[in-house]
Design an enzyme around this catalytic site. Structure first.
Site, PDB file in Angstrom:
ATOM      1  N   HIS A  78       9.152  -1.988 -11.549  1.00 33.81           N
ATOM      2  CA  HIS A  78       8.394  -3.038 -12.011  1.00 33.81           C
ATOM      3  C   HIS A  78       7.264  -2.697 -12.828  1.00 33.81           C
ATOM      4  O   HIS A  78       6.368  -1.990 -12.232  1.00 33.81           O
ATOM      5  CB  HIS A  78       8.176  -4.313 -11.350  1.00 33.81           C
ATOM      6  CG  HIS A  78       7.977  -3.804  -9.856  1.00 33.81           C
ATOM      7  ND1 HIS A  78       8.713  -2.937  -9.198  1.00 33.81           N
ATOM      8  CD2 HIS A  78       6.836  -3.942  -9.145  1.00 33.81           C
ATOM      9  CE1 HIS A  78       8.072  -2.735  -7.873  1.00 33.81           C
ATOM     10  NE2 HIS A  78       6.885  -3.491  -8.017  1.00 33.81           N
TER      11      HIS A  78
ATOM     12  N   THR B  18      12.005   0.662  -2.264  1.00 30.73           N
ATOM     13  CA  THR B  18      12.067   0.867  -3.715  1.00 30.73           C
ATOM     14  C   THR B  18      13.505   1.533  -4.038  1.00 30.73           C
ATOM     15  O   THR B  18      14.037   2.066  -3.599  1.00 30.73           O
ATOM     16  CB  THR B  18      10.886   2.175  -3.868  1.00 30.73           C
ATOM     17  OG1 THR B  18      11.463   2.750  -5.188  1.00 30.73           O
ATOM     18  CG2 THR B  18      10.935   3.134  -2.790  1.00 30.73           C
TER      19      THR B  18
ATOM     20  N   LYS C   7       9.441   6.679   1.713  1.00 30.48           N
ATOM     21  CA  LYS C   7       9.887   5.093   1.642  1.00 30.48           C
ATOM     22  C   LYS C   7      11.159   4.582   2.391  1.00 30.48           C
ATOM     23  O   LYS C   7      11.091   3.792   2.847  1.00 30.48           O
ATOM     24  CB  LYS C   7      10.004   4.714   0.221  1.00 30.48           C
ATOM     25  CG  LYS C   7       8.732   4.463  -0.399  1.00 30.48           C
ATOM     26  CD  LYS C   7       8.188   3.393  -0.242  1.00 30.48           C
ATOM     27  CE  LYS C   7       6.816   2.865  -0.872  1.00 30.48           C
ATOM     28  NZ  LYS C   7       6.187   1.615  -0.585  1.00 30.48           N
TER      29      LYS C   7
ATOM     30  N   TYR D 134       8.512  11.390  -1.965  1.00 33.91           N
ATOM     31  CA  TYR D 134       8.106   9.846  -1.836  1.00 33.91           C
ATOM     32  C   TYR D 134       9.113   8.967  -1.530  1.00 33.91           C
ATOM     33  O   TYR D 134       9.127   8.216  -0.868  1.00 33.91           O
ATOM     34  CB  TYR D 134       7.838   9.336  -3.366  1.00 33.91           C
ATOM     35  CG  TYR D 134       7.672   7.817  -3.648  1.00 33.91           C
ATOM     36  CD1 TYR D 134       6.451   7.201  -3.219  1.00 33.91           C
ATOM     37  CD2 TYR D 134       8.708   7.151  -4.315  1.00 33.91           C
ATOM     38  CE1 TYR D 134       6.447   5.754  -3.542  1.00 33.91           C
ATOM     39  CE2 TYR D 134       8.686   5.705  -4.535  1.00 33.91           C
ATOM     40  CZ  TYR D 134       7.647   5.115  -4.153  1.00 33.91           C
ATOM     41  OH  TYR D 134       7.479   3.750  -4.236  1.00 33.91           O
TER      42      TYR D 134
ATOM     43  N   GLN E 100       1.264   5.531  -1.407  1.00 34.99           N
ATOM     44  CA  GLN E 100       0.930   6.775  -2.450  1.00 34.99           C
ATOM     45  C   GLN E 100       2.330   6.519  -3.399  1.00 34.99           C
ATOM     46  O   GLN E 100       3.469   6.980  -2.930  1.00 34.99           O
ATOM     47  CB  GLN E 100       0.976   8.334  -1.821  1.00 34.99           C
ATOM     48  CG  GLN E 100       0.656   9.240  -2.887  1.00 34.99           C
ATOM     49  CD  GLN E 100       1.255   9.395  -4.160  1.00 34.99           C
ATOM     50  OE1 GLN E 100       0.866   8.888  -5.238  1.00 34.99           O
ATOM     51  NE2 GLN E 100       2.692  10.089  -3.644  1.00 34.99           N
TER      52      GLN E 100
ATOM     53  N   ALA F  87       1.027  -1.258  -0.031  1.00 35.71           N
ATOM     54  CA  ALA F  87      -0.019   0.234   0.068  1.00 35.71           C
ATOM     55  C   ALA F  87       0.989   1.245  -0.141  1.00 35.71           C
ATOM     56  O   ALA F  87       1.923   1.452   0.919  1.00 35.71           O
ATOM     57  CB  ALA F  87      -0.801  -0.012   1.300  1.00 35.71           C
TER      58      ALA F  87
ATOM     59  N   ARG G 173      -0.094  -1.503 -15.396  1.00 35.71           N
ATOM     60  CA  ARG G 173       0.695  -0.416 -14.695  1.00 35.71           C
ATOM     61  C   ARG G 173      -0.459   0.701 -15.060  1.00 35.71           C
ATOM     62  O   ARG G 173      -1.153   0.833 -15.943  1.00 35.71           O
ATOM     63  CB  ARG G 173       1.502  -0.331 -15.478  1.00 35.71           C
ATOM     64  CG  ARG G 173       2.760   0.873 -14.994  1.00 35.71           C
ATOM     65  CD  ARG G 173       3.215   0.760 -13.533  1.00 35.71           C
ATOM     66  NE  ARG G 173       4.510   1.222 -13.089  1.00 35.71           N
ATOM     67  CZ  ARG G 173       4.661   1.552 -12.100  1.00 35.71           C
ATOM     68  NH1 ARG G 173       3.945   1.368 -11.117  1.00 35.71           N
ATOM     69  NH2 ARG G 173       6.187   1.693 -11.616  1.00 35.71           N
TER      70      ARG G 173
ATOM     71  N   GLU H 229      13.763   3.989  -5.442  1.00 36.54           N
ATOM     72  CA  GLU H 229      13.904   5.595  -5.488  1.00 36.54           C
ATOM     73  C   GLU H 229      14.485   6.107  -4.033  1.00 36.54           C
ATOM     74  O   GLU H 229      14.849   7.239  -4.165  1.00 36.54           O
ATOM     75  CB  GLU H 229      12.307   6.217  -5.321  1.00 36.54           C
ATOM     76  CG  GLU H 229      11.712   6.187  -6.775  1.00 36.54           C
ATOM     77  CD  GLU H 229      12.240   6.767  -7.554  1.00 36.54           C
ATOM     78  OE1 GLU H 229      12.420   8.382  -7.439  1.00 36.54           O
ATOM     79  OE2 GLU H 229      12.330   6.863  -8.951  1.00 36.54           O
TER      80      GLU H 229
HETATM   81  P1  GDP Z   1       9.296   6.536 -11.201  1.00 36.70           P
HETATM   82  O1  GDP Z   1      10.708   5.908 -11.579  1.00 36.70           O
HETATM   83  O2  GDP Z   1       8.711   5.639  -9.892  1.00 36.70           O
HETATM   84  O3  GDP Z   1       9.398   7.893 -10.946  1.00 36.70           O
HETATM   85  O4  GDP Z   1       8.384   5.960 -12.420  1.00 36.70           O
HETATM   86  P2  GDP Z   1       7.865   6.706 -13.424  1.00 36.70           P
HETATM   87  O5  GDP Z   1       7.402   5.938 -14.631  1.00 36.70           O
HETATM   88  O6  GDP Z   1       6.761   7.708 -13.076  1.00 36.70           O
HETATM   89  O7  GDP Z   1       9.202   7.841 -14.462  1.00 36.70           O
HETATM   90  C1  GDP Z   1      10.179   7.266 -14.832  1.00 36.70           C
HETATM   91  C2  GDP Z   1      11.133   8.135 -15.302  1.00 36.70           C
HETATM   92  O8  GDP Z   1      10.486   8.661 -16.569  1.00 36.70           O
HETATM   93  C3  GDP Z   1      11.439   9.585 -14.383  1.00 36.70           C
HETATM   94  O9  GDP Z   1      12.820   9.853 -14.597  1.00 36.70           O
HETATM   95  C4  GDP Z   1      10.487  10.524 -15.146  1.00 36.70           C
HETATM   96  O10 GDP Z   1      10.918  11.876 -14.920  1.00 36.70           O
HETATM   97  C5  GDP Z   1      10.609  10.194 -16.711  1.00 36.70           C
HETATM   98  N1  GDP Z   1       9.391  10.704 -17.397  1.00 36.70           N
HETATM   99  C6  GDP Z   1       9.566  11.374 -18.561  1.00 36.70           C
HETATM  100  N2  GDP Z   1       8.428  11.703 -19.067  1.00 36.70           N
HETATM  101  C7  GDP Z   1       7.623  11.471 -18.161  1.00 36.70           C
HETATM  102  C8  GDP Z   1       6.183  11.473 -18.078  1.00 36.70           C
HETATM  103  O11 GDP Z   1       5.512  12.032 -19.102  1.00 36.70           O
HETATM  104  N3  GDP Z   1       5.304  10.715 -17.260  1.00 36.70           N
HETATM  105  C9  GDP Z   1       6.049  10.106 -16.211  1.00 36.70           C
HETATM  106  N4  GDP Z   1       5.532   9.581 -15.116  1.00 36.70           N
HETATM  107  N5  GDP Z   1       7.513  10.062 -16.105  1.00 36.70           N
HETATM  108  C10 GDP Z   1       8.230  10.673 -17.037  1.00 36.70           C
END
Ligand code: GDP
Length: 280
Positions: free
Chosen positions: A121, A67, A95, A91, A25, A23, A126, A69
């Site tokens: 993942h 994570t 975490k 975030y 955000q 769970a 997704r 992150e």
């Molecule tokens: P995260 O690694 O948990 O933040 O997963 P995300 O899928 O949200 O983002 C992965 C990477 O994609 C990050 O470095 C974002 O900055 C990059 N990114 C580039 N364009 C986009 C976009 O339009 N949406 C999101 N969500 N991420 C983006």
């Protein structure tokens, strides 16, 4: 997760032997808009869950979804269980608390509590706010003529992307060991957002054109007519995690875990699913 009374009741009713805390955000970008909600759920919420287990059934086994992150501005490459943490978003910070409180309850109360440091993942399920599904859903819509272009942020960000199906198996394996421990779960490969998009559009059968800051000069010269992928600065983040690359060595050695779905298959499965959804 913010209501410990509910969690105690859930433990009492279920008498669970294993608890997997997935769970959260979980969207990084939202964590700047809602830093306190993110903290309540992703940080304090873990203590609530651990307390509920400790009070009701301290012998239950606990998995905490940590994570990559938490590595953020990565201090070493590849990232391992020993790499120092440097989170780059509310975030990631929340975490990191969840990670350490899990370690702390293991050491304080001798609880079987594990923290899985999972790298990105993805799957056909997704959420569309994440970049992978945003890309594959858009590729399917563009192919079907329902959308003209896709706007993305930082195309150069690099991620170690695996398939959720493999990663859930790693979580389950973590709770079947003699002693609880923390594990990185990753593929050991890193790709840019640009590479993900290029492959997704290829699988969707769309000839890709780039527009904006994300493309190089030669591509800009060639670009004409319809623009398929545009860079929109609105999708850039206040602080970025530029590169993640995990080492699955410990998980492979101690858990006997091995990922079965590679990057190409992951992208292909997601695109195929989105094409089927839009045709359906
Ligand atoms: P995260 O690694 O948990 O933040 O997963 P995300 O899928 O949200 O983002 C992965 C990477 O994609 C990050 O470095 C974002 O900055 C990059 N990114 C580039 N364009 C986009 C976009 O339009 N949406 C999101 N969500 N991420 C983006």
């Amino acid at each position: 997760m913010t209501d410990v009374v509910s969690l105690i009741a859930a433990m009492e009713i279920s008498q669970a032997d294993e608890v997997y805390n997935l769970a959260a955000q979980s969207f990084v970008a939202t964590s700047w808009e809602q830093p306190l909600t993110t903290t309540d759920i992703d940080a304090a919420g873990v203590t609530n869950m651990l307390e509920a287990i400790r009070i009701v059934k301290p012998g239950a086994r606990f998995y905490q979804a940590s994570t990559s992150e938490m590595f953020g501005l990565a201090q070493t490459t590849p990232q391992t269980e020993k790499t120092p943490f440097y989170p780059r978003s509310p975030y990631g910070v929340a975490k990191l608390y969840g990670h350490w409180i899990t370690v702390n309850y293991r050491e304080s109360y001798n609880m079987y509590a594990c923290s899985g440091i999972l790298f990105n993942h993805e799957s056909e399920r997704r959420g569309k706010e994440f970049v992978t599904r945003k890309i594959t859903a858009a590729a399917a819509r563009i192919k079907a003529g329902a959308q003209r272009c896709l706007e993305l942020g930082n195309l150069d960000a690099k991620r170690d992307w695996g398939h959720s199906k493999d990663y859930v198996r790693a979580m389950w394996l973590m709770l079947r060991q003699d002693t609880p421990d923390d594990y990185v779960v990753a593929t050991g490969e890193t790709r840019t957002v640009r590479e993900f998009a290029a492959l997704a559009f290829k699988y969707a059968g769309i000839e890709l054109e780039w527009s904006g800051a994300g493309m190089d000069e030669s591509a800009r010269d060639k670009a004409s007519g319809e623009t398929v992928v545009k860079v929109n600065p609105a999708f850039f983040r206040p602080a970025e995690v530029e590169m993640l690359l995990g080492s699955p060595v410990k998980a492979e050695r101690n858990l006997g875990w091995k990922r079965e779905i590679g990057f190409e298959e992951l992208v292909e499965r997601m695109v195929r699913n989105d094409l089927a959804l839009i045709r359906g």
